[in-house]
Scaffold this active site. Structure first.
Site, PDB file in Angstrom:
ATOM      1  N   SER A   1      19.168  13.907  24.429  1.00  0.00           N
ATOM      2  CA  SER A   1      18.676  13.098  23.306  1.00  0.00           C
ATOM      3  C   SER A   1      18.494  11.633  23.605  1.00  0.00           C
ATOM      4  O   SER A   1      17.896  10.926  22.808  1.00  0.00           O
ATOM      5  CB  SER A   1      19.614  13.256  22.126  1.00  0.00           C
ATOM      6  OG  SER A   1      20.792  12.526  22.370  1.00  0.00           O
TER       7      SER A   1
ATOM      8  N   HIS B   1      19.300  19.038  19.674  1.00  0.00           N
ATOM      9  CA  HIS B   1      18.130  18.181  19.451  1.00  0.00           C
ATOM     10  C   HIS B   1      16.825  18.956  19.513  1.00  0.00           C
ATOM     11  O   HIS B   1      15.754  18.368  19.699  1.00  0.00           O
ATOM     12  CB  HIS B   1      18.132  17.019  20.442  1.00  0.00           C
ATOM     13  CG  HIS B   1      19.249  16.072  20.166  1.00  0.00           C
ATOM     14  ND1 HIS B   1      19.168  15.089  19.203  1.00  0.00           N
ATOM     15  CD2 HIS B   1      20.501  16.008  20.659  1.00  0.00           C
ATOM     16  CE1 HIS B   1      20.321  14.435  19.140  1.00  0.00           C
ATOM     17  NE2 HIS B   1      21.143  14.972  20.013  1.00  0.00           N
TER      18      HIS B   1
ATOM     19  N   LYS C   1      21.062  17.690  11.998  1.00  0.00           N
ATOM     20  CA  LYS C   1      19.960  16.838  12.452  1.00  0.00           C
ATOM     21  C   LYS C   1      18.657  17.337  11.815  1.00  0.00           C
ATOM     22  O   LYS C   1      18.426  17.075  10.654  1.00  0.00           O
ATOM     23  CB  LYS C   1      19.990  16.740  13.971  1.00  0.00           C
ATOM     24  CG  LYS C   1      21.221  15.883  14.378  1.00  0.00           C
ATOM     25  CD  LYS C   1      21.578  15.827  15.831  1.00  0.00           C
ATOM     26  CE  LYS C   1      22.881  15.027  16.014  1.00  0.00           C
ATOM     27  NZ  LYS C   1      23.437  15.063  17.352  1.00  0.00           N
TER      28      LYS C   1
HETATM   29  C1  LIG Z   1      24.914  15.096  17.718  1.00  0.00           C
HETATM   30  C2  LIG Z   1      25.222  16.022  18.852  1.00  0.00           C
HETATM   31  C3  LIG Z   1      26.211  16.999  18.739  1.00  0.00           C
HETATM   32  C4  LIG Z   1      27.142  17.049  17.581  1.00  0.00           C
HETATM   33  O1  LIG Z   1      26.529  17.547  16.450  1.00  0.00           O
HETATM   34  P1  LIG Z   1      27.080  17.131  15.019  1.00  0.00           P
HETATM   35  O2  LIG Z   1      26.641  18.213  14.122  1.00  0.00           O
HETATM   36  O3  LIG Z   1      26.493  15.788  14.706  1.00  0.00           O
HETATM   37  O4  LIG Z   1      28.573  17.046  15.130  1.00  0.00           O
HETATM   38  C5  LIG Z   1      26.341  17.944  19.748  1.00  0.00           C
HETATM   39  N1  LIG Z   1      25.560  17.906  20.846  1.00  0.00           N
HETATM   40  C6  LIG Z   1      24.633  16.942  21.010  1.00  0.00           C
HETATM   41  C7  LIG Z   1      23.800  16.949  22.240  1.00  0.00           C
HETATM   42  C8  LIG Z   1      24.445  15.968  20.031  1.00  0.00           C
HETATM   43  O5  LIG Z   1      23.567  14.982  20.217  1.00  0.00           O
END
Ligand SMILES: *Cc1c(COP(=O)(O)O)cnc(C)c1O
Length: 425
Positions: A188, A216, A247
């Protein structure tokens, strides 16, 4: 013992390194995404958010809000306990079915966040395998690193997306030992994509399991929004697909999808699943609505790709140092923590544009950047406004443009003189 002074000096260290984080006080407005109200020094101002991970604007989608309010009105606010103690709220049963179907797997398991799903699942899977060896991409997310660490397993870190290096490490390992390869599909911060099929080939050749983080990518890639694995037709080759509901799906929660036995084992053994209260029914219902919508609608995905491509083209044409990215993520290089913070502050104060600075340890030192995430709702006019604001900011702060970036050697001298200046000042 002066306890407080330890906390104060820990904070001081961050200030000295120019990476003390300040969170903007924001209030998003349904129906007007990506506009938000920013509260600062007794003033409330409308600004444009350009760094949200609500990638498709699903956090304000009418179907999602309707599902959430209906469930809250009829079933209440909280889940009422851990699933071990209080059973499972029905919307969560539906959500896990929906997720298993999305990824074409036998089963899925929902956690309270993507972070928890990685930490709990990786550590539990590795612990259940006798003497497991973990192979982990060097740029894996902190939640995966925590999972690897918590497993107590021996780990080998392979160079980012480097299948040759991964193969060397696999080849050198005892063929009899269980192996788990953990990696992401979309990284990301740079917006690059893993060579998933090649990693699966290696997993076949060396009899390893595969665990992929599609956080992502879910909602955004593939015909039904199941991610890069769906787009590339390789989902069936991955043992575990992990994702977030927070997300692109715009809600909260994390999950894994995989075989019935593996998912049941994680359900039965992972403390991070067992000993915490389940996701509230309203969030589960909202996530189901969001996933269902994105399974059949292409317009959000297409809009996001179109606006991301346009932003990259507009910024590049304006000589801004857009970093190469194969995805919807648009990183613009600053290369210095202090300037990165100043650029973010100036964009907000002068231009009413919010982009959080990305500094170490999220990215390596010297690659500090602004990470811009265009959504289908950032229209062409907003992109033009952002381009002009970036150019003004780069000029005002003396941040190098693409064509004026110093060479690597010159940049090292810059960093050295800056450090000396800071130490002196
Ligand atoms: C944001 C993120 C997470 C964690 O996800 P959340 O639901 O926000 O706790 C896990 N892996 C990656 C690559 C992330 O960017």
């Amino acid at each position: 013992m002066d306890y407080q002074s330890h906390f104060e000096s820990a904070i001081e260290a961050l200030h000295a390194e120019k990476r003390y984080r300040v969170f903007a006080d924001l209030e998003r407005i349904v129906g007007r995404f990506p506009t938000a109200i920013w509260r600062h020094e007794n003033e409330a101002r409308e600004i444009t958010v350009w760094c949200s991970n609500d990638y498709l604007g699903m956090g304000q989608h009418p179907d999602v809000l309707q599902a959430m309010t209906n469930a809250a009105t009829s079933m209440g606010s909280g889940a009422g306990g851990t699933r071990n103690i209080s059973g499972t709220n029905h919307p969560l049963v539906e959500l896990e079915r929906e997720l298993a179907d999305l990824h074409g797997k036998e089963a899925a398991l929902v956690f309270t966040s993507g972070f928890v799903s990685n930490e709990a699942s990786i550590s539990t899977i590795a612990k259940l395998l006798p003497d497991c060896l973990i192979f982990s991409d060097e740029l894996n997310h902190a939640s995966m690193i925590e999972g690897v660490r918590k497993s107590g397993s021996r780990k080998h870190v392979f160079r980012h997306n480097d299948v040759q290096h991964l193969e060397e490490l696999l080849k050198a390992a005892d063929p009899e030992r269980p192996k788990l390869i953990v990696f992401e599909s979309v990284y990301s911060m740079d917006g690059d994509i893993a060579p998933i099929a090649e990693i699966c080939d290696l997993a076949d050749r060396y009899n390893a399991m595969t665990y992929i983080d599609e956080v992502h990518a879910v909602g955004m890639y593939g015909e039904r929004g199941a991610g890069i694995c769906e787009r590339e037709g390789v989902a069936h080759r991955l043992d575990v697909i992990e994702g977030t509901l927070a997300k692109a799906f715009g809600v909260l929660g994390g999950y894994i999808a995989g075989s019935r036995a593996l998912v049941d084992a994680v359900r039965s053994y992972a403390p991070g699943f067992i000993f915490t209260t389940a996701l509230p029914p309203a969030l589960a219902a909202a996530a189901v609505a969001s996933i269902r919508h994105l399974k059949q609608s292409q317009s959000e995905r297409h809009g996001q790709q179109r606006q991301a491509a346009r932003a990259k083209a507009e910024f590049s044409a304006a000589d801004l140092p857009v970093m190469p990215s194969e995805t919807h993520i648009v990183p613009v290089l600053v290369g210095n923590a202090e300037l990165c913070k100043q650029a973010s502050d100036r964009l907000l104060q002068v231009h009413g544009i919010y982009i959080q600075p990305i500094n170490y340890p999220t990215v390596p030192r010297g690659t500090e950047r602004l990470r811009i995430t265009p959504t289908p709702l950032h229209d062409d006019a907003l992109i033009a406004v952002l381009r002009d604001a970036l150019v003004e900011t780069w000029t005002a702060l003396g941040i190098p443009f693409a064509s004026t970036r110093p060479t690597h050697e010159e940049r090292r001298e810059d960093v050295t003189s800056l450090v000396v200046a800071q130490a002196g000042g």
